[in-house]
Write a protein that holds these residues in place. Sequence first.
Motif, mmCIF file in Angstrom:
data_model
loop_
_atom_site.group_PDB
_atom_site.id
_atom_site.type_symbol
_atom_site.label_atom_id
_atom_site.label_comp_id
_atom_site.label_asym_id
_atom_site.label_seq_id
_atom_site.Cartn_x
_atom_site.Cartn_y
_atom_site.Cartn_z
ATOM 1 N N LEU A 1 66.921 -2.793 21.669
ATOM 2 C CA LEU A 1 67.737 -1.765 22.322
ATOM 3 C C LEU A 1 68.631 -1.057 21.314
ATOM 4 O O LEU A 1 68.800 0.176 21.368
ATOM 5 N N ARG A 2 69.181 -1.800 20.390
ATOM 6 C CA ARG A 2 70.014 -1.178 19.360
ATOM 7 C C ARG A 2 69.174 -0.236 18.491
ATOM 8 O O ARG A 2 69.616 0.871 18.164
ATOM 9 N N ALA A 3 67.963 -0.664 18.128
ATOM 10 C CA ALA A 3 67.086 0.193 17.332
ATOM 11 C C ALA A 3 66.699 1.450 18.106
ATOM 12 O O ALA A 3 66.637 2.548 17.536
ATOM 13 N N PHE B 1 61.526 -0.220 14.222
ATOM 14 C CA PHE B 1 61.495 -0.093 15.681
ATOM 15 C C PHE B 1 62.129 1.220 16.138
ATOM 16 O O PHE B 1 61.675 1.805 17.142
ATOM 17 N N SER B 2 63.144 1.701 15.471
ATOM 18 C CA SER B 2 63.743 2.977 15.873
ATOM 19 C C SER B 2 62.749 4.120 15.673
ATOM 20 O O SER B 2 62.605 4.991 16.540
ATOM 21 N N ARG B 3 62.032 4.117 14.548
ATOM 22 C CA ARG B 3 61.045 5.161 14.308
ATOM 23 C C ARG B 3 59.839 5.004 15.238
ATOM 24 O O ARG B 3 59.300 6.001 15.746
ATOM 25 N N GLY B 4 59.391 3.765 15.449
ATOM 26 C CA GLY B 4 58.246 3.561 16.316
ATOM 27 C C GLY B 4 58.503 4.006 17.737
ATOM 28 O O GLY B 4 57.677 4.702 18.352
ATOM 29 N N ILE B 5 59.661 3.638 18.288
ATOM 30 C CA ILE B 5 59.973 3.993 19.677
ATOM 31 C C ILE B 5 60.222 5.492 19.810
ATOM 32 O O ILE B 5 59.712 6.158 20.719
ATOM 33 N N SER B 6 61.016 6.059 18.899
ATOM 34 C CA SER B 6 61.369 7.474 19.015
ATOM 35 C C SER B 6 60.165 8.380 18.751
ATOM 36 O O SER B 6 59.984 9.401 19.430
ATOM 37 N N GLU C 1 72.758 -7.111 9.922
ATOM 38 C CA GLU C 1 73.523 -6.960 11.156
ATOM 39 C C GLU C 1 72.630 -6.529 12.317
ATOM 40 O O GLU C 1 72.932 -6.820 13.472
ATOM 41 N N SER C 2 71.557 -5.807 12.011
ATOM 42 C CA SER C 2 70.681 -5.295 13.074
ATOM 43 C C SER C 2 69.472 -6.180 13.323
ATOM 44 O O SER C 2 68.612 -5.822 14.143
ATOM 45 N N GLU C 3 69.362 -7.296 12.656
ATOM 46 C CA GLU C 3 68.203 -8.168 12.818
ATOM 47 C C GLU C 3 68.400 -9.149 13.973
ATOM 48 O O GLU C 3 69.532 -9.600 14.219
ATOM 49 N N PRO C 4 67.327 -9.516 14.654
ATOM 50 C CA PRO C 4 67.448 -10.390 15.831
ATOM 51 C C PRO C 4 67.435 -11.870 15.493
ATOM 52 O O PRO C 4 66.920 -12.673 16.264
ATOM 53 N N VAL C 5 67.949 -12.240 14.356
ATOM 54 C CA VAL C 5 67.908 -13.651 13.951
ATOM 55 C C VAL C 5 69.292 -14.131 13.523
ATOM 56 O O VAL C 5 69.429 -14.934 12.608
#
Length: 710
Positions: free
Chosen positions: A10-12, A422-427, A576-580
Amino acid sequence: MVTHYGRAVLRAARHGFRVGRPLQDPRALLRVAAGIVLGTAVGCVLDQQMLCVGAWLAGLCAMVPHQRHRLGVSAASTVLLSVVGPTIGVFAHGIPWLAYVLAFLGVFTGGMLMAFGVGLGMRAIIMTVLTVALADLSPGVSTGLTVVKWLALGGALGWICQLLPPYDARFAGRRRAVAALYEALAAAARVHAEGGAAHQPWPGPLLAARQSLTGLPRSARSKAAPLFALVGEAERIARYMRAVELSTDVASEARGAHFASAARVLASVASAVRSGRPPLATAGDGSEGPVPAHSGDPHADILLRRLTAALTEALTEALTEAERLVRVRGGGPSDGAWQHTELSLLHTGPGFLVRGLRRLRAEFTWRSPVLRHALRLAAASTVAEAVGHATGDWGGLGEPNHAFWLFLTTAIVLFPTFEHTFSRGISRSAGAIAGGLIGWALALLPGDRALHYAVLIVLLFLYLAFRSTGQPLMIMWITAWVSCLGAGGSSAWTRTADTVIGAAIAMAVQLLTPTWHSDALPGLLSRWIRVEGLRLGTLAHAWADPATTDPALLERLGHEARTARQAFTEAAEHAESEPVHHLARWSGPELRLLCGAVHEVAKGAALLTARLPGPEMPGVPSAARYARRLHGLMAELATAAGTGARPQDGLTARLHDVFGAEAADPGPARHPGHDVPEVFARVTLRVEDLSSAVGGQSARESRTSVRTAA
């Protein structure tokens, strides 16, 4: 685990749908637009759509970031994209294994070239995409070469429009990098003027400016000597700004006025360098300088005048160099900026080719994140090409020979970081769906040739206007344009489906073969601590015996420390933006505390450098003992950071007693012109906070302010 990944995705997505400012760099957009109009008009007369595509490729070459001369870069890029790449693809048609090999090698080369800059790597990837496209589409050598001919003609028409004014000043790319450095300094000064705590912009802009200058051939460096000098002045200005920032005993009103005046001067320098016009005001106007001389406290006045006098002198030199930069036509050993004391190694170092080969050789190790990402990117793109071939014509719904669209999307979307991928893939997927719908609607228009080419021009204009706003709007218009170029509805469906599937492949590869920056943080932090410890120790030895100071050694260590710190801070930002977070060694708050401690230690090093005694001044013998103890402490901290061991309690206590007697003396400083106890006490407390942060502890409240000898 699902919660962590969901939150990160969601953040991405929010990051991908941010909208930027349209119509950035309007002068460049107008030249590209003129080329597109010319190429499309000629294509309409000759009924050859490839002329429009070639003109667009020439404009794309001019818009991709570059450092060298615009005309030369766009000409070379146009030849590679419009002639060389497609020609190779034509001869590779009908040899599937050769197309896969070319796809893998081309994308791998582009991934490796990303180490030198996004523009260089992207050009290699786009050339590979065109090679694969002609290998997929070309029905034969003769017909394929005819397509290449029209592409080349369109590219030539687009490049001719790059000759239109206005023209950039010489070394325009380097000017922009140096101007960005001074703009960053001015922004930091404005934040301090308002009483805030600025997140210092360096070393990013400083390293970018230095890297841009290393790309100059040695034969051209004499003519760019003022740019080298300006970067050297920026390094000194940054140190003096930090020295004043650390002077907490100076009245806040005086500090605010000081930084506000410095911000105005720095902004003036940045404007002069970027635009090529003289600054609005000169330093030699007989004024007292940009810094107030009184703060109300006699002791603070002495310190303030001492520090700000040096800053005023550096700003004066920078303004003088900026004015000379506008007028300079040549240089040589007699030029005052030829051998700048701050950048002697950079100015006299090897050229771009030698440095580039050394950099590539250093990256060819499995520990290199550049090599690992280049291999992953090449493998994922090649798999996407194979998936495109396997889908055929989508059961009659789409167009055949479309695999290169999946190849392109995967190569463009897959980035080293989770958030960017993920931001580029989704957008891009969302933009492609919207663009496909627009393309399907435009396919319903009457089949008039003039109307068709007019629609192509309008769509490319919309692409140019919104290319700087982000992925969704840019991809929406380019997808609609591609749909109009093709067979209407089937082309729109194919382009949309390929974009969505290519983005899904890139995101799946990111999940299956992740490159978590959280895993790299301990090693990067350990490397920075070792380099910074060596730098601090060398500075302390220079205090002990100023006559033996080696400026070249200090310059080299300073550059290595900045590079290592930049690598750590960038990795921390990505982490900071990683899910781990739950698997990382440091939690989010602990990591932010650690980054703050790293920044403070760097400011301590800047303070030691800014206050370094001159060769003619007496030394501080006790600083040698301080250097030995500091070296041992930093080595222990580096080991603790790299291995995960907890730093021993009270490690920094061994540093406090070096100047303990001097610090306890309420009288004047022991060393002429320098507050020795204060300077080293500040460095000690910052190292102590770093030790606490490495162990995941919070700094004690008492460390937020430092009691000076006064």
